[in-house]
Design an enzyme around this catalytic site. Structure first.
Site, short mmCIF file in Angstrom:
data_model
loop_
_atom_site.label_atom_id
_atom_site.label_comp_id
_atom_site.label_asym_id
_atom_site.label_seq_id
_atom_site.Cartn_x
_atom_site.Cartn_y
_atom_site.Cartn_z
N SER A 14 0.85 -1.19 0.00
CA SER A 14 0.00 0.00 0.00
C SER A 14 0.88 1.24 0.00
O SER A 14 2.05 1.18 0.36
CB SER A 14 -0.89 -0.01 1.25
N TYR B 103 -2.35 -0.60 10.21
CA TYR B 103 -2.34 -0.90 8.77
C TYR B 103 -1.02 -0.46 8.15
O TYR B 103 -0.38 -1.22 7.41
CB TYR B 103 -3.51 -0.20 8.09
N ALA C 83 1.83 0.04 9.68
CA ALA C 83 2.90 -0.81 10.22
C ALA C 83 2.94 -2.15 9.50
O ALA C 83 4.02 -2.65 9.16
CB ALA C 83 2.68 -1.02 11.72
N LYS D 264 1.90 -2.89 6.48
CA LYS D 264 2.31 -2.76 5.08
C LYS D 264 3.79 -2.40 4.97
O LYS D 264 4.48 -2.85 4.03
CB LYS D 264 1.44 -1.72 4.37
#
Length: 268
Positions: A139, A152, A154, A156
């Site tokens: 992402s 999220y 962290a 990715k």
């Protein structure tokens, strides 16, 4: 593209969103596709869409090591090998760090990061044998930490770091390792994003109609895999964010803050 004719492509989280679009496009290009999801009903409906096609479905929770092992073993038993693995299964979150339960962040890490690690580890021997491809759907949040999405981001960052390390280890093996960073893409991921208590928030804070479609995103991913690229960053907004964060990080802080907050309240 003839590159994928009869290739065995494994896609995690293939029952909806980008995952489903990937299942669709790889089947259209002649691949044998295996996918997993926690939702059997959605997988069954997907399989009904492709009667007689080489589509293998399996119910699995990628946050569980044993589920991933059983899934990969079932794919090999059904198709004989694995050429391409796309680690797509993931979940987002929307809560400030001060409000989020630790279990919410842990759940996001377990699905996004450990799910990628488990499936990659178990599929790796077959992909090495075939000099295939391992891809991870990371992402923009894996390049730039996003407020309200700490767990999220962290997860990715962790996915990107894991795959970059693996790519370097396998650099002379013939295996290609790549990570894809979609910008905001129209999918169910924001509706299913976890709130501070770890429950699906059930609504999207963004105008989904203005976002890149899952089908367009899947098309870019397929082409990047065919070209054996290293990294794919999608959408102009995503590319601008990566650029600004690399060269003007303080400015990026302010712009990202202004995008997600209004009157000191998280609105996106």
């Amino acid at each position: 593209m003839s590159d994928f004719k009869n290739k065995v492509v494994v896609i995690t989280g293939g029952s909806e969103g980008i995952g489903k679009a990937l299942v669709d496009i790889f089947l259209q290009h002649g691949a044998k596709v295996a996918t997993c999801s926690r939702n059997y009903d959605k997988l069954y409906q997907l399989q009904k869409t492709y009667p007689g096609q080489p589509l293998f479905i399996h119910t699995a929770d990628v946050s569980k090591e044993q589920d991933c092992q059983i899934f990969i073993d079932a794919v090999v038993k059904n198709f004989g090998t694995i050429d391409i693995l796309i680690n797509n299964a993931g979940v987002s979150m929307r809560a400030l760090v001060q409000d989020a339960e630790l279990d919410t962040i842990r759940k996001v890490m377990d699905i996004n990061f450990w799910g990628t690690v488990y499936c990659t580890k178990f599929a790796l021997p077959y992909i090495q044998q075939n000099k295939g491809t391992i891809a991870g759907v990371s992402s923009i949040a894996g390049f730039r930490g996003l407020p309200g999405r700490s767990g999220y981001s962290a997860s990715k960052y962790a996915v990107t770091g894991f795959l970059e390390a693996l790519r370097t280890e396998l650099l002379n093996s013939g295996v290609n390792v790549m990570w894809v960073c979609p910008g905001f893409t129209a999918s169910n991921i924001r509706n299913a994003a976890l709130n501070k208590d770890g429950q699906a928030q059930g609504e999207s804070p963004l105008d989904e109609k203005k976002l890149m479609s899952a089908e367009e995103c899947a098309s870019y991913i397929l082409k990047a895999i065919a070209k054996r690229k290293r990294t794919l960053v999608l959408t102009m907004q995503g590319k601008q964010t990566v650029y600004l964060n690399r060269f003007f990080p303080s400015l990026a802080d302010k712009l990202v803050r202004n995008f997600f907050f209004k009157n000191d309240a998280l609105v996106k």
